[in-house]
Design a protein around this motif. Structure first.
Motif, short mmCIF file in Angstrom:
data_model
loop_
_atom_site.label_atom_id
_atom_site.label_comp_id
_atom_site.label_asym_id
_atom_site.label_seq_id
_atom_site.Cartn_x
_atom_site.Cartn_y
_atom_site.Cartn_z
N THR A 1 -8.88 5.28 -0.60
CA THR A 1 -8.78 6.75 -1.20
C THR A 1 -9.78 7.48 -2.26
O THR A 1 -10.81 6.19 -3.63
CB THR A 1 -7.62 6.50 -2.08
OG1 THR A 1 -6.45 6.52 -1.11
CG2 THR A 1 -7.08 7.70 -2.86
N GLU B 1 -0.33 7.47 -4.70
CA GLU B 1 -1.08 8.55 -4.93
C GLU B 1 -0.65 9.52 -5.75
O GLU B 1 -0.60 9.97 -7.11
CB GLU B 1 -0.65 9.20 -3.75
CG GLU B 1 -1.38 10.71 -3.54
CD GLU B 1 -1.02 11.59 -1.92
OE1 GLU B 1 -0.95 12.64 -2.08
OE2 GLU B 1 -1.13 11.29 -1.13
N GLN C 1 -9.22 1.02 -2.37
CA GLN C 1 -8.53 0.73 -1.47
C GLN C 1 -7.18 1.08 -0.86
O GLN C 1 -6.69 1.34 -2.38
CB GLN C 1 -8.74 -0.41 -1.01
CG GLN C 1 -9.83 -1.79 -0.78
CD GLN C 1 -9.23 -3.03 -0.26
OE1 GLN C 1 -8.50 -3.84 -0.54
NE2 GLN C 1 -9.96 -3.45 0.66
N SER C 2 -6.79 1.57 0.02
CA SER C 2 -5.36 2.92 -0.59
C SER C 2 -4.76 1.14 -0.78
O SER C 2 -3.28 2.49 -1.14
CB SER C 2 -4.95 3.69 0.60
OG SER C 2 -6.53 4.39 1.48
N CYS D 1 -13.17 5.43 -6.47
CA CYS D 1 -12.71 5.15 -4.95
C CYS D 1 -12.58 3.87 -4.80
O CYS D 1 -12.72 3.32 -5.57
CB CYS D 1 -13.81 5.48 -3.16
SG CYS D 1 -14.73 4.06 -3.05
N CYS E 1 -8.40 11.57 1.08
CA CYS E 1 -7.86 10.69 1.31
C CYS E 1 -8.61 10.75 2.90
O CYS E 1 -7.98 9.52 3.76
CB CYS E 1 -5.79 10.41 2.35
SG CYS E 1 -4.98 10.03 0.30
N THR F 1 -9.58 3.98 5.41
CA THR F 1 -8.74 2.33 4.37
C THR F 1 -8.97 2.63 2.77
O THR F 1 -8.88 1.36 1.92
CB THR F 1 -9.84 1.41 4.44
OG1 THR F 1 -11.10 1.08 4.73
CG2 THR F 1 -9.56 0.21 6.05
N LYS G 1 -9.57 0.56 -8.87
CA LYS G 1 -8.38 0.82 -9.26
C LYS G 1 -8.46 1.02 -10.25
O LYS G 1 -7.46 1.87 -11.99
CB LYS G 1 -6.80 -0.17 -8.56
CG LYS G 1 -7.46 -1.17 -9.35
CD LYS G 1 -5.69 -1.94 -9.03
CE LYS G 1 -5.76 -3.09 -9.37
NZ LYS G 1 -4.41 -3.53 -8.35
N ARG H 1 -3.13 11.61 6.13
CA ARG H 1 -5.25 11.10 5.43
C ARG H 1 -5.16 12.77 5.17
O ARG H 1 -5.77 13.90 5.50
CB ARG H 1 -5.68 10.91 6.48
CG ARG H 1 -5.28 9.39 7.32
CD ARG H 1 -5.68 8.42 6.62
NE ARG H 1 -6.46 8.34 5.95
CZ ARG H 1 -6.53 7.54 4.86
NH1 ARG H 1 -5.87 6.54 4.57
NH2 ARG H 1 -7.99 7.13 4.19
#
Length: 559
Positions: free
Chosen positions: A324, A293, A287-288, A285, A317, A322, A261, A346
């Protein structure tokens, strides 16, 4: 109208620069004395033996004069196994006195590779050396010592492309003038960046990976570096990357792939990127659950991004349920994994003011339909359009889907006329192949499971030249009828008689065979038979890789 053989020799030589060496010889040799003189005085032949047929290979060897060659590619890959041995039974590297570029793909043993490295010391014009797809079993300590010696002694060598099996080269003292280095851009790289920089201080272009932590404050500055491509496989602090980029003041091109992140912050990149950077390509990328966003996207929509640099991004997405992703536009990689969804959560969001074609670089597309099983499948739309796909891979994980829905969706996102390779190893809708096949006019290569193959109707797939059946194949006659033109066949078999039939019944077209995962006894049996069979019909070579796959290369006829 002036005939081709009446054109000035200088003009014909320029035309030859755009032709394959094999085509030059078979088209122009022995037309007349003038054309033969032109062939014999042309000094810039390029020999690229990757994926060549054995017959074309031997014809080229028959005509070529090594002293006229400037570029040479040799390959022991699955479709030209044993090529090194065949080539060096006719020539030595020392004969290629004008050679500027040498590419060695999958050398099989250290004896051959070491001799090549010894002979390269005699070449004064060599500018580029590639040793790729090289397995650890193909090198030894002497290999790296010889390569280090070559790098140190060569006054012409400027470009290196090396496999990870040659990691230990950086354990030796190297003082080189290498300008361009591609070194093991994958997770198996065990060399820290400091070792590369200290031994190659004049680098202008570097493509590598980061797999180990280090203290970047002690790293020497790379004042000559203008292009950097890197993949980060560790949880690297963004402060470390900022220190690294500060040591590259001349950087104008930067391509980075990383997870975490910490990279989802346009303000961070605005502060740490070199001032003269013109091109910034990235794919990040995380984890979402770690991402807001709207907040993230706003950091990539400042005047720096939109007005000064004109750099745009896509917030994605759908690549993973799972995860982003955020990546630069146009998308910079040649491969793309797409998991379409009709779930409104998504989705895609872009900072670009106008949606322009941004997937033109993608050549290999994987589409995983498995997430659609939990969603309504009455309609499906896509943000993306892929205009240059040559390889299409479809995955459904045995879920039941509307075939017409899938077909309509694919037609809306892909230019079917560009596809030459279709892979359906994890796709289970045999009826869909019939719908798709006639819409792919350039289709050349097909990979399917035996389950799908057994359910196919008895159609004639005359366009298919390469067939890969993922499992065991038993009905040989059915395969010959359905695929009458195959030149490359890859199957799994434990029956000698079946293997023999595959070769003999397809002998008019077959040029390459791979029998996967066969035991030692069966390997010996089929090779012994090949010597007897080919002694009367054709020539062949072979090798056996570390996965017990037997790769066979066959000539059209005795040459």
């Amino acid at each position: 109208m002036v005939g081709f053989d009446k054109l000035p020799i200088e003009l014909i030589h320029k035309i030859f620069n755009y032709l394959e060496t094999y085509d030059i010889f078979v088209s122009f040799f022995n037309i007349n004395t003038y054309m033969n003189t032109i062939l014999n005085t042309y000094q810039r032949y390029n020999l690229n033996f990757k994926s060549i047929s054995m017959s074309h290979f031997y014809i080229t060897l028959h005509y070529i004069n090594p002293s006229q060659v400037i570029s040479l590619t040799l390959s022991n890959m699955y479709n030209t196994p044993g090529q090194f041995q065949l080539f060096f039974s006719s020539f030595s590297i020392t004969q290629f006195i004008r050679l500027e570029l040498l590419q060695l793909m999958q050398p099989l043993n250290s004896i051959t590779l070491n001799q090549i490295l010894i002979d390269l010391h005699t070449l004064s014009s060599l500018k580029s050396l590639s040793i790729i797809h090289c397995q650890p079993s193909s090198v030894n300590q002497e290999t790296c010592l010889l390569l280090a010696s070559l790098i140190n002694s060569s006054t012409s060598l400027r470009r290196l492309y090396l496999s990870g099996a040659l990691n230990t080269i950086f354990h030796y003292n190297i003082t080189s003038s290498i300008n361009d280095l591609y070194f093991n851009n994958n997770i198996f790289n065990t060399i820290i960046l400091e070792n590369i920089v200290s031994r190659m201080p004049y680098l202008k272009s570097l493509n590598t990976s980061i797999t180990l932590n280090m203290n970047y404050t002690h790293l020497s500055s790379l004042i000559h570096l203008t292009r950097l491509t890197m993949t980060i496989f560790i949880n690297m602090n963004n402060s470390d990357l900022k220190i690294l980029l500060n040591k590259m003041p001349s950087l104008i091109f930067f391509n980075i792939t990383a997870n975490g992140k910490q990279w989802f912050n346009g303000n961070y990149w605005e502060q740490c990127l070199p001032l003269n950077l013109r091109t910034f390509q990235f794919n990040f990328c995380t984890q979402s659950i770690h991402i807001n966003e709207q907040i993230v996207l706003e950091t990539f929509q400042t005047p720096f991004w939109l007005k000064i640099k004109h750099w745009y991004v896509m917030f994605d997405c759908q690549m993973n349920p799972t995860m982003t992703h955020i990546y630069s536009l146009p998308y910079c990689d040649t491969q793309f994994y797409y998991r379409p969804s009709m779930n409104p959560s998504r989705k895609f969001r872009s900072s670009a003011p106008i949606v322009k074609p941004y997937m033109n670089n993608v050549k290999k597309l994987t589409i995983d339909f498995s997430t659609l099983i939990t969603e309504s499948n009455s309609s499906l739309a896509s943000t993306h359009y892929f205009s240059n796909i040559s390889t299409l891979i479809l995955v459904d994980n045995e879920h039941h889907l509307s075939l017409q829905l899938l077909l309509n969706f694919l037609e809306s996102i892909i230019d079917f006329t560009q596809i030459i390779e279709l892979k359906l190893g994890q796709f289970h809708h045999s009826d869909f192949i019939h719908l798709l096949y006639n819409r792919l006019p350039q289709l050349y290569s097909l990979r399917i499971s035996e389950t799908i193959y057994s359910k196919l109707e008895m159609l004639n797939f005359n366009n298919i030249r390469s067939l890969n059946i993922c499992d065991w194949l038993t009905n040989i006659n059915r395969m010959i009828f359905m695929f009458p033109s195959i030149q490359y066949l890859c199957v799994r078999s434990t029956n000698f008689e079946h293997m023999r039939q595959m070769i003999t019944l397809s002998e008019k077209s077959l040029r390459n065979v791979t029998f996967r995962h066969i035991n030692h006894e069966l390997q010996e049996q089929i090779v012994k038979w090949l010597y007897e069979y080919c002694d009367k019909h054709r020539q062949f070579s072979y090798n056996i890789d570390e996965h017990m796959n037997l790769h066979i290369w066959l000539s059209d006829s005795i040459v």
